[in-house]
Design a protein around this motif. Structure first.
Motif, short mmCIF file in Angstrom:
data_model
loop_
_atom_site.label_atom_id
_atom_site.label_comp_id
_atom_site.label_asym_id
_atom_site.label_seq_id
_atom_site.Cartn_x
_atom_site.Cartn_y
_atom_site.Cartn_z
N VAL A 175 29.03 50.69 -7.68
CA VAL A 175 28.78 49.63 -8.39
C VAL A 175 28.01 48.31 -7.64
O VAL A 175 28.43 48.18 -6.76
CB VAL A 175 30.34 48.93 -8.72
CG1 VAL A 175 30.43 47.82 -9.47
CG2 VAL A 175 31.05 50.22 -9.24
N GLU A 176 27.07 47.92 -8.53
CA GLU A 176 26.07 46.93 -7.95
C GLU A 176 26.73 45.52 -7.65
O GLU A 176 26.32 45.16 -6.54
CB GLU A 176 25.02 46.29 -9.00
CG GLU A 176 23.91 47.73 -9.45
CD GLU A 176 22.94 47.28 -10.14
OE1 GLU A 176 22.82 45.93 -10.68
OE2 GLU A 176 22.14 48.21 -10.56
N ASN A 177 27.91 44.96 -8.20
CA ASN A 177 28.44 43.84 -7.95
C ASN A 177 29.78 43.95 -6.85
O ASN A 177 30.17 43.07 -6.57
CB ASN A 177 28.87 42.85 -8.94
CG ASN A 177 30.05 43.83 -9.89
OD1 ASN A 177 29.89 45.02 -10.05
ND2 ASN A 177 30.68 42.85 -10.30
N ILE A 178 29.75 45.21 -6.20
CA ILE A 178 30.74 45.43 -5.30
C ILE A 178 30.11 45.51 -3.93
O ILE A 178 29.15 46.27 -3.58
CB ILE A 178 31.49 46.84 -5.50
CG1 ILE A 178 32.75 46.43 -6.66
CG2 ILE A 178 32.41 47.04 -4.10
CD1 ILE A 178 33.40 47.95 -7.05
N HIS A 179 30.51 44.50 -2.89
CA HIS A 179 30.05 44.65 -1.69
C HIS A 179 31.09 45.29 -0.62
O HIS A 179 31.99 44.64 -0.54
CB HIS A 179 29.52 43.35 -1.19
CG HIS A 179 28.35 42.70 -2.33
ND1 HIS A 179 27.30 42.96 -2.15
CD2 HIS A 179 28.71 41.91 -3.36
CE1 HIS A 179 26.52 42.39 -3.07
NE2 HIS A 179 27.35 41.78 -3.88
N ILE A 180 30.60 46.12 0.20
CA ILE A 180 31.76 46.36 1.11
C ILE A 180 31.42 46.07 2.76
O ILE A 180 30.20 46.15 2.99
CB ILE A 180 31.73 48.10 1.38
CG1 ILE A 180 32.18 48.74 -0.22
CG2 ILE A 180 32.48 48.64 2.27
CD1 ILE A 180 31.85 50.19 -0.28
N PRO A 181 32.34 45.35 3.27
CA PRO A 181 32.05 44.83 4.59
C PRO A 181 31.84 45.66 5.67
O PRO A 181 31.92 46.99 5.54
CB PRO A 181 32.99 43.69 4.83
CG PRO A 181 34.04 44.31 4.01
CD PRO A 181 33.54 45.16 2.81
N ALA A 182 31.52 45.07 6.69
CA ALA A 182 31.52 46.17 8.07
C ALA A 182 32.86 46.85 8.48
O ALA A 182 33.92 45.97 7.75
CB ALA A 182 31.22 45.44 9.24
N VAL A 183 32.99 47.94 8.92
CA VAL A 183 34.27 48.47 9.06
C VAL A 183 35.15 47.71 9.86
O VAL A 183 36.49 48.02 9.65
CB VAL A 183 33.91 49.94 10.05
CG1 VAL A 183 33.27 50.96 9.15
CG2 VAL A 183 33.31 49.55 11.10
N SER A 184 34.62 46.73 10.73
CA SER A 184 35.69 45.96 11.40
C SER A 184 36.58 44.99 10.53
O SER A 184 37.65 44.66 10.97
CB SER A 184 34.94 45.04 12.60
OG SER A 184 33.98 44.19 11.91
N HIS A 185 35.91 44.95 9.49
CA HIS A 185 36.87 43.96 8.42
C HIS A 185 37.77 44.76 7.59
O HIS A 185 38.40 44.14 6.76
CB HIS A 185 35.83 43.12 7.42
CG HIS A 185 34.84 42.24 8.17
ND1 HIS A 185 33.73 42.49 9.05
CD2 HIS A 185 35.09 40.82 8.18
CE1 HIS A 185 33.30 41.55 9.49
NE2 HIS A 185 33.84 40.47 8.81
N ASN A 186 37.81 45.98 7.57
CA ASN A 186 38.53 46.72 6.75
C ASN A 186 39.86 47.25 7.57
O ASN A 186 40.81 47.91 6.70
CB ASN A 186 37.82 48.02 6.26
CG ASN A 186 36.85 47.92 5.41
OD1 ASN A 186 36.91 47.05 4.43
ND2 ASN A 186 35.47 48.49 5.54
N VAL A 187 40.17 46.85 8.67
CA VAL A 187 41.30 46.85 9.58
C VAL A 187 42.41 45.74 9.38
O VAL A 187 41.60 44.62 9.63
CB VAL A 187 41.13 47.50 10.85
CG1 VAL A 187 42.40 47.52 11.53
CG2 VAL A 187 40.04 48.57 10.93
N THR A 188 43.38 45.80 9.17
CA THR A 188 44.36 44.85 9.26
C THR A 188 44.60 44.16 10.54
O THR A 188 44.72 45.10 11.54
CB THR A 188 45.88 45.22 8.67
OG1 THR A 188 46.31 46.44 9.41
CG2 THR A 188 45.79 45.69 7.35
#
Length: 243
Positions: A175-188
């Motif tokens: 999906v073009e308007n979905i941006h996934i950040p660096a893996v460090s941001h995906n951890v609580t």
């Protein structure tokens, strides 16, 4: 103001100490060991390395969910015990807003996602306005395909982050308007729990004692669902036998 933060709402276990706007120390472990094995040793090691003690803390910040039912109970019991013994408040933060806090000052809409099993995710919608995190849509459980369709049709530039990203990355990346950040941001992260908790504390929100704070369960646990299904079957059998 020194805050001891903890988050065991997901697979990662995280603890931190924040003093006002300064991060003193943070530990994050993201492996298969249970949180009951990790949490207290992490807190003790972190405090020792920081030349601090529990008695130095002015408040406990804890993630109250949604997330792993077992994980939430572990951090909640720990926070309540520390709060009770030291007579300090508990600052409650939901796991989705602390994840959104990982994207501090982001100019896009933010959708944290945590795995809720059965192709579903726990999610909410946030954005930063005037340097403050604002909730646009409250916590909910959604089918991942439904959430992706909602974001796609919105036309808004969105950040999707959280532990469930790795599970659904193939779908999200299409999906073009979905941006996934660096893996460090995906951890609580407990540091984000502390930061969000401190902002809420200054507004007089989310402050509890050890007696009135509880985990957030958006839906029933799998064990509860299975028990109810079992009872329904037993009742149906009894009804059939009595005919």
């Amino acid at each position: 103001m020194k805050i001891l933060g903890m988050d065991t709402s997901s697979r990662a276990c995280s603890v931190a100490v924040v003093e006002d706007d300064c991060l003193i120390c943070e530990f994050v472990i993201n492996n298969k060991k249970t949180h009951s094995q990790k949490l207290m040793p992490m807190i003790e090691t972190m405090l020792n390395m920081s030349d601090l003690s529990i008695e130095d803390m002015d408040a406990i910040a804890v993630s109250v969910g949604p997330g792993s039912f077992t994980g939430l109970r572990i951090s909640m019991a720990t926070a309540k015990a520390i709060s009770h013994v030291n007579n300090i408040p508990i600052l409650a933060v939901n796991a989705l807003e602390s994840l959104a806090g990982n994207m501090d000052l982001c100019d896009k809409k933010i959708y944290p996602i945590l795995d809720a099993q059965r192709t579903q995710v726990y999610t909410a919608k946030y954005e930063y306005k005037n340097d403050e995190l604002v909730e646009l849509e409250g916590m909910d459980v959604k089918e991942i395909d439904d959430l992706i369709e909602i974001i796609k049709n919105s036309g808004e530039e969105c950040i999707v982050l959280g532990e469930a990203v790795s599970k659904y990355e193939d779908k999200l990346s299409e999906v073009e308007n979905i941006h996934i950040p660096a893996v460090s941001h995906n951890v609580t992260k407990a540091a984000s729990v502390c930061a969000v908790a401190l902002a809420k504390y200054k507004r007089g929100e989310g402050v509890h004692s050890c007696y009135d704070v509880n985990p957030i369960y958006i839906r029933k646990s799998q064990a509860e669902v299975q028990y109810e299904e079992k009872m329904k079957k037993l009742e149906a059998q009894k009804a059939a036998e009595n005919k």
